[in-house]
Design a protein around this motif. Structure first.
Motif, PDB file in Angstrom:
ATOM      1  N   GLN A  21       0.912  -1.102  -0.081  1.00  0.00           N
ATOM      2  CA  GLN A  21       0.177   0.062   0.103  1.00  0.00           C
ATOM      3  C   GLN A  21       0.840   1.108   0.084  1.00  0.00           C
ATOM      4  O   GLN A  21       0.513   2.049  -0.680  1.00  0.00           O
ATOM      5  CB  GLN A  21      -0.945   0.013   1.281  1.00  0.00           C
ATOM      6  N   GLU A  22       1.904   1.293   0.563  1.00  0.00           N
ATOM      7  CA  GLU A  22       2.876   2.363   0.683  1.00  0.00           C
ATOM      8  C   GLU A  22       3.422   2.631  -0.510  1.00  0.00           C
ATOM      9  O   GLU A  22       3.491   3.649  -1.181  1.00  0.00           O
ATOM     10  CB  GLU A  22       3.694   2.254   1.988  1.00  0.00           C
ATOM     11  N   LEU A  23       4.070   1.423  -1.110  1.00  0.00           N
ATOM     12  CA  LEU A  23       4.505   1.805  -2.529  1.00  0.00           C
ATOM     13  C   LEU A  23       3.497   2.179  -3.423  1.00  0.00           C
ATOM     14  O   LEU A  23       3.992   2.921  -4.368  1.00  0.00           O
ATOM     15  CB  LEU A  23       5.359   0.256  -3.263  1.00  0.00           C
ATOM     16  N   SER A  30      -2.240   1.456  -8.211  1.00  0.00           N
ATOM     17  CA  SER A  30      -3.134   0.802  -7.260  1.00  0.00           C
ATOM     18  C   SER A  30      -2.448  -0.138  -6.459  1.00  0.00           C
ATOM     19  O   SER A  30      -1.692  -1.072  -6.934  1.00  0.00           O
ATOM     20  CB  SER A  30      -4.582   0.409  -7.813  1.00  0.00           C
ATOM     21  N   THR A  31      -2.926  -0.757  -5.207  1.00  0.00           N
ATOM     22  CA  THR A  31      -2.083  -1.622  -4.421  1.00  0.00           C
ATOM     23  C   THR A  31      -2.456  -3.026  -5.305  1.00  0.00           C
ATOM     24  O   THR A  31      -1.434  -3.890  -5.051  1.00  0.00           O
ATOM     25  CB  THR A  31      -2.869  -1.854  -3.107  1.00  0.00           C
ATOM     26  N   SER A  35       0.484  -5.656  -6.259  1.00  0.00           N
ATOM     27  CA  SER A  35       0.516  -6.951  -5.948  1.00  0.00           C
ATOM     28  C   SER A  35       0.763  -8.122  -7.167  1.00  0.00           C
ATOM     29  O   SER A  35       1.463  -8.929  -7.064  1.00  0.00           O
ATOM     30  CB  SER A  35      -0.758  -7.492  -5.240  1.00  0.00           C
ATOM     31  N   SER A  36      -0.125  -7.657  -8.183  1.00  0.00           N
ATOM     32  CA  SER A  36       0.031  -8.428  -9.516  1.00  0.00           C
ATOM     33  C   SER A  36       1.341  -8.364 -10.113  1.00  0.00           C
ATOM     34  O   SER A  36       1.892  -9.481 -10.652  1.00  0.00           O
ATOM     35  CB  SER A  36      -1.273  -8.285 -10.198  1.00  0.00           C
ATOM     36  N   ILE A  37       2.057  -7.160 -10.109  1.00  0.00           N
ATOM     37  CA  ILE A  37       3.254  -7.161 -10.741  1.00  0.00           C
ATOM     38  C   ILE A  37       4.279  -7.972  -9.909  1.00  0.00           C
ATOM     39  O   ILE A  37       5.118  -8.763 -10.426  1.00  0.00           O
ATOM     40  CB  ILE A  37       3.687  -5.566 -10.558  1.00  0.00           C
ATOM     41  N   VAL A  90      -2.969  10.005   3.263  1.00  0.00           N
ATOM     42  CA  VAL A  90      -2.154   9.728   2.324  1.00  0.00           C
ATOM     43  C   VAL A  90      -2.195   8.099   1.874  1.00  0.00           C
ATOM     44  O   VAL A  90      -2.125   7.579   0.524  1.00  0.00           O
ATOM     45  CB  VAL A  90      -0.525   9.693   3.027  1.00  0.00           C
ATOM     46  N   LEU A  91      -2.741   7.447   2.649  1.00  0.00           N
ATOM     47  CA  LEU A  91      -2.921   5.895   2.314  1.00  0.00           C
ATOM     48  C   LEU A  91      -4.299   5.648   1.364  1.00  0.00           C
ATOM     49  O   LEU A  91      -4.627   4.641   0.871  1.00  0.00           O
ATOM     50  CB  LEU A  91      -2.851   5.014   3.499  1.00  0.00           C
ATOM     51  N   ASN A  92      -5.212   6.826   1.382  1.00  0.00           N
ATOM     52  CA  ASN A  92      -6.437   6.725   0.806  1.00  0.00           C
ATOM     53  C   ASN A  92      -6.206   6.966  -0.719  1.00  0.00           C
ATOM     54  O   ASN A  92      -5.632   8.020  -1.161  1.00  0.00           O
ATOM     55  CB  ASN A  92      -7.500   7.534   1.423  1.00  0.00           C
ATOM     56  N   GLU A  93      -6.607   6.212  -1.608  1.00  0.00           N
ATOM     57  CA  GLU A  93      -6.302   6.293  -2.979  1.00  0.00           C
ATOM     58  C   GLU A  93      -6.800   7.387  -3.547  1.00  0.00           C
ATOM     59  O   GLU A  93      -6.413   8.286  -4.618  1.00  0.00           O
ATOM     60  CB  GLU A  93      -6.875   5.090  -3.886  1.00  0.00           C
ATOM     61  N   GLU A  94      -8.090   8.192  -2.806  1.00  0.00           N
ATOM     62  CA  GLU A  94      -8.679   9.449  -3.198  1.00  0.00           C
ATOM     63  C   GLU A  94      -7.491  10.553  -3.175  1.00  0.00           C
ATOM     64  O   GLU A  94      -7.705  11.639  -3.920  1.00  0.00           O
ATOM     65  CB  GLU A  94      -9.862   9.750  -2.696  1.00  0.00           C
TER      66      GLU A  94
END
Length: 145
Positions: A21-23, A30-31, A35-37, A90-94
């Motif tokens: 999430q931080e990255l 998106s998180t 993950s998929s990468i 900061v961690l909220n994607e909005e």
């Protein structure tokens, strides 16, 4: 260093002590995409690969070349060092558009930044003036009632 792009991203991210999430927040990705990468389920576009490299603070070549060895520099200012309300923001994607704008502003020349701050100040003053006018309009409307 690991063989795949995703494995190298994961290794550097973990060496920094960051969550996916931080990255994601730092890279504007998106998180689930991170993950998929990392699991080699998706290959990032060149733009996303560059974003990941920039966020991790490494040259793009480090993520792309399995032969290259690189010791990433220690980075500070983890989102988890911020006060809890700021962490949530900061961690909220909005918040990504605001964070991207702040990042772009940090890369402006001194003259460009000065102009932009003056412009922001003028807009803030205008907003405050409009807010006060609305308050007095509302107050005079209620006085007439």
């Amino acid at each position: 260093m690991k063989d795949s792009f995703g494995a190298r991203v994961r290794a550097i991210r973990q060496s920094r002590g960051w969550s996916q999430q931080e990255l994601a927040m730092r890279a504007g990705v998106s998180t689930p995409h991170i993950s998929s990468i990392e699991r080699d389920k998706r290959r990032p576009s060149l733009d996303y690969a560059k974003r990941l490299a920039d966020a991790l603070g490494v040259p793009l070549q480090v993520l792309c070349d399995p032969e290259m060895t690189y010791e990433p520099k220690r980075m500070r200012n983890s989102v988890y060092e911020l006060p809890t309300p700021l962490q949530h923001f900061v961690l909220n994607e909005e918040s990504f558009p605001y964070l991207e704008a702040a990042h772009r502003m940090s890369q402006l020349s001194k003259e460009e930044a000065s102009f932009l701050w003056q412009l922001i100040d003028v807009l803030a003053q205008k907003k405050n003036l409009l807010t006060r006018l609305r308050y007095f309009e509302h107050r005079s409307d209620s006085d007439e009632s």
